[in-house]
Enzyme design. Structure first.
Site, PDB file in Angstrom:
ATOM      1  N   CYS A 156      -2.434   7.728   4.779  1.00 29.83           N
ATOM      2  CA  CYS A 156      -2.486   7.287   3.379  1.00 29.83           C
ATOM      3  C   CYS A 156      -3.679   7.899   2.670  1.00 29.83           C
ATOM      4  O   CYS A 156      -3.689   8.036   1.457  1.00 29.83           O
ATOM      5  CB  CYS A 156      -2.608   5.774   3.310  1.00 29.83           C
ATOM      6  SG  CYS A 156      -1.511   4.918   4.428  1.00 29.83           S
ATOM      7  N   GLU A 208       0.891  -1.158   0.000  1.00 27.25           N
ATOM      8  CA  GLU A 208       0.000   0.000   0.000  1.00 27.25           C
ATOM      9  C   GLU A 208       0.921   1.198   0.000  1.00 27.25           C
ATOM     10  O   GLU A 208       1.697   1.370   0.941  1.00 27.25           O
ATOM     11  CB  GLU A 208      -0.901  -0.089   1.238  1.00 27.25           C
ATOM     12  CG  GLU A 208      -2.084   0.835   1.195  1.00 27.25           C
ATOM     13  CD  GLU A 208      -1.826   2.076   1.992  1.00 27.25           C
ATOM     14  OE1 GLU A 208      -1.252   3.018   1.406  1.00 27.25           O
ATOM     15  OE2 GLU A 208      -2.175   2.097   3.174  1.00 27.25           O
TER      16      GLU A 208
END
Lengths: 525, 525
Positions: free
Chosen positions: A302, A265
């Protein structure tokens, strides 16, 4: 529990022989005790050999036993008490309330995966009974279940020292699937990592599981990390971090004699579309909510909203003004590491120097080491579409507003984007048709689409997707948050005409595990 | 329908400008009319652009419409009539009965995927309702479904000119998922490919779907194939073929700016373990069944039993004698292409010349071009473990018997193997404990484990796994046969707080599609 600067290899605690790593308090620059010496190839080999040895036994633990193991990890983490919070605060610069919340989230994840394990849905049991009389050829008895993929390498992330680190979502979902885990600790929080690692090590012992179910290594990503991903015993990788780090691991994994999946990720700028009716009706409250999401945790998420897309005009001008006013009151916050702070400063410097970009507002200036000054910058859709660099992630509390001449440019901006974790629409009823037109593009670009909210805040539940097309992640077919994360660490095996005595429990006629089954193509069999 | 030597790009039929490809009748060496000219980069670009254009519309076709489209393809293939069978016989050397059976299988696959589409299980709908009152933070309304990955490149396989080619399992499952497909035809059966391609093209038109849902290109793997996999519009690849071909595509896909998944089914020697009690009790019937499986279709199956493992002794000697006798009556059969025949001959020559390998039996010698003489070879476990080359696939009707000094060597041989599509146990009740000990190893090595049968014959059903760890396939998490093949071409998207007017049908409260749902973590919601 004392922090000793030791790696955990199976049931042992081991001092490394490699380069020394120390936690650094980013708020003061102070190097923290004790020193952690990094591991070497021999440590990687030992941890991986133990993991391989533990695999066949661990993957066949009963559903209840495995669920209880995950719950014990959660309890052991809580039992570390305030020592864990204090150490994590010192190593990350994050405030107490945030870390206490993150500890709760970490425990909640482990408990969610305990419930997931118990449900057995992940076994995806499919039974096709024999048809001995079928012409021209009889059908054999065929039964499918999912089994664990093998030992998994997990890389701790810097920005969630608990929830995406040693006992974070990757570890929890891999253990839930029945995969032993070897963690490469993030060098920014080695003490926090050791504490949590010991909590897991204790849980392995408490549950009477083979010691190789869990190991924790220290060292650099380019040495210990790369060797771990290259090790033949490792069958999958979980990673949260930078695009360069993630793509390096992808390359190593793809070039192995036996390539393995990498779940990285990495990079997302999380576009937020301000649709005209919503902007006109409530631009002020949107601006305040947006600045709150942008500035939260120094923007070190994120899912931080790094891009705003809106149509130019009076409503947008008012939005910018409100946002700038709100930003001006945002205190500078300590970032996780000196390196992250430096990268943020470079990124915002480049924006400031860009000929087509203007600064629309900034937060309060830094008053201490490694502090992040929030910022909102503005450019045109034309400039954005002409310069790839403007779509690069700046990790921290900075966002770029794209002014479009008309809403027709929204879809062009969306099409121009790389893969994203999230895409957000601020809309009112009158914006429905415009939103409907954007949705197909956003579905292709992002793992999560949200309306009238902000992308920060990732619920740990069944329906969450924390994933998305590259470079948001390396594998858009998966999520790293929520119960579906377990699916990353499984593979199907078909059993044909096995005598009942040899059939795995999940596949026996009487359904002793009571799991959901697809029987001859029908649900609920 | 006439074969014109044309590629199919969307609704058009196009003559290529590249190097000429001709079908060759392997039974005679005759080059068949017409000539097919390969495509160029511009053809790849056009097919991919049309596929990308069709994607958003095609992926949102209703379940019933998409299922009916798949059924129409099956009907259109049948409507090609005997022309298809005659052409496929000429291009492959395969007999009529086999190709008629394979046509039935191809239609059966399309119909299975129609049923899979209708069931909607593949949508994996997960609903987590909002909890506005939850403390400390409310929960948003979160809903997950699976959507199609994007346009898919499919490479036809040589050994199933119908069932694993233009309208084969990869195409059927990709279309079922909602992905447009661009097929790179296998150069060994271009005429068969064109006929089937036209049947699909017609079905696209009949269903009123956008033309880019399907295209068919000719050309070499290294030019047209590589350019197709590298094209930015392509989001996944389906391939069945050689290890070198599959790994080349994996490298191209991994090195793209946006890496994409490759589902390559490549190389497997499909070990068959003869357990002692079964061997003693019924070695003769096992030997006959084994030779039948080995020789079927000149051994040109991915699941051909290329390796037999047994304990030395009188029972094995009797098995070998019976197998040799049965083999001696196996007629030489025409192989698919001159290249495949040449590779087979080289492979068996190398076995014959190997110092540690003996020939145990052979079939009737070749009497015409490109014929495969079946063969059984014998070596020791020691020699097998010492030489990696002995574990390499020889595509065709050849098998290597590993004589073990004791059954303790079975697990060592199994551990030594690379990933496999299948592993087979011939066993009686007295073999149960030995089998139980082998199962964990075989589960790690193979996608399908079968007892008291032979691995050839792959049922198209819900529970089938035609997959396995590398190099059996590039992605052990998947299957290329059976209903679970659709999962390869999907990715999850989460919708947070979407107004009902914008929610996809599958996620609406009233469940208008009537699909299986996970509601707040409970099945059957």
């Amino acid at each position: 529990m004392q922090i000793k600067g030791e790696m955990l290899i199976g049931a042992r605690a081991v001092r490394g022989q490699g380069r020394v790593i120390r936690g650094i308090n980013p708020a003061t620059g102070e190097a923290l005790e004790p020193a952690f010496a990094g591991g070497a190839q021999a440590d990687v080999d030992q941890a991986c050999a133990l993991a391989a040895e533990a695999f066949d036994s661990f993957r066949e633990t009963g559903l209840e036993a495995r669920a209880a193991f995950l719950e014990t990890i959660a309890e052991n983490i809580l039992a570390l008490g305030d020592d864990l919070i204090v150490r994590a605060m010192a190593e990350s610069g994050l405030p107490r309330a945030r870390l206490e919340g993150e500890r709760g989230r970490t425990m909640g994840q482990l408990r969610l995966f305990a419930a997931v394990v118990r449900s057995g849905n992940w076994l995806d049991v499919r039974l096709d009974p024999a048809m001995p009389e079928r012409a021209p050829l009889p059908r054999a008895d065929l039964r499918q279940r999912q089994i664990a993929l093998g030992p998994v390498a997990v890389f701790g992330a810097s920005n969630f020292p608990l929830a995406f680190s040693v006992a974070g979502g990757d570890t929890a979902s891999a253990l839930a699937a029945g995969c032993p885990v070897v963690v490469k600790a993030h060098s920014a929080h080695p003490g926090t990592s050791e504490l949590v690692g010991r909590a897991i090590q204790q849980a392995v012992a408490d549950a009477g599981l083979p010691e190789g179910v869990f190991s924790l290594l220290f060292g650099s990503g380019t040495e210990v990390g790369a060797n771990l991903v290259a090790h033949p015993a490792i069958k999958a990788v979980g990673f949260t971090g930078s695009r360069s780090g993630g793509t390096a691991l992808m390359q190593i994994a793809a070039n192995r004699p036996e390539p393995i999946p990498v779940y990285a990720e990495m990079s997302s700028i999380n576009p937020v579309f301000l649709l005209p009716a919503a902007l006109a009706a409530r631009g002020e409250s949107i601006a305040k909510g947006f600045v709150g999401s942008l500035a939260m945790g120094a923007g070190q998420f994120c899912t931080n909203p790094g891009l705003v897309i809106a149509q130019e005009g009076a409503a947008l001008d008012a939005f910018v003004q409100t946002a700038a006013t709100a930003l001006a009151e945002v205190a500078a916050q300590t970032m996780l590491t000196p390196g992250i702070h430096q990268a943020y400063s470079q990124g915002t410097d480049q924006l400031q120097q860009h000929a087509a970009v203007n600064q629309a507002g900034v937060g309060i200036a830094a008053a201490g080491p490694n502090q992040c000054q929030a910022g909102l910058y503005v450019t045109s859709a034309e400039a954005f579409l002409a310069d790839e660099r403007l779509a690069e992630e700046i990790f921290g509390a900075s966002s770029l507003l794209i002014k479009c001449r008309s809403t027709d440019e929204f879809a062009r901006v969306a099409e121009h984007l790389e893969g994203q974790l999230t895409a957000t629409l601020l809309l009112d009823e009158a914006d429905t048709e415009l939103a409907r037109g954007l949705l197909p593009v956003l579905e292709r670009k992002a793992g999560r689409i949200l309306c009238n909210g902000y992308p920060t805040g990732v619920e740990v539940c069944q329906a969450m997707v924390h994933g998305g097309p590259f470079p948001a992640t390396s594998d858009s077919r998966t999520t790293s948050v929520g119960s579906a994360a377990i699916l990353r660490f499984l593979r199907p095996v078909c059993y044909q005409d096995l005598p009942p005595a040899l059939l795995p429990e999940a596949l026996q006629d009487s359904n002793p595990l009571g799991v959901r089954r697809l029987l001859d193509g029908r649900n609920g069999g």
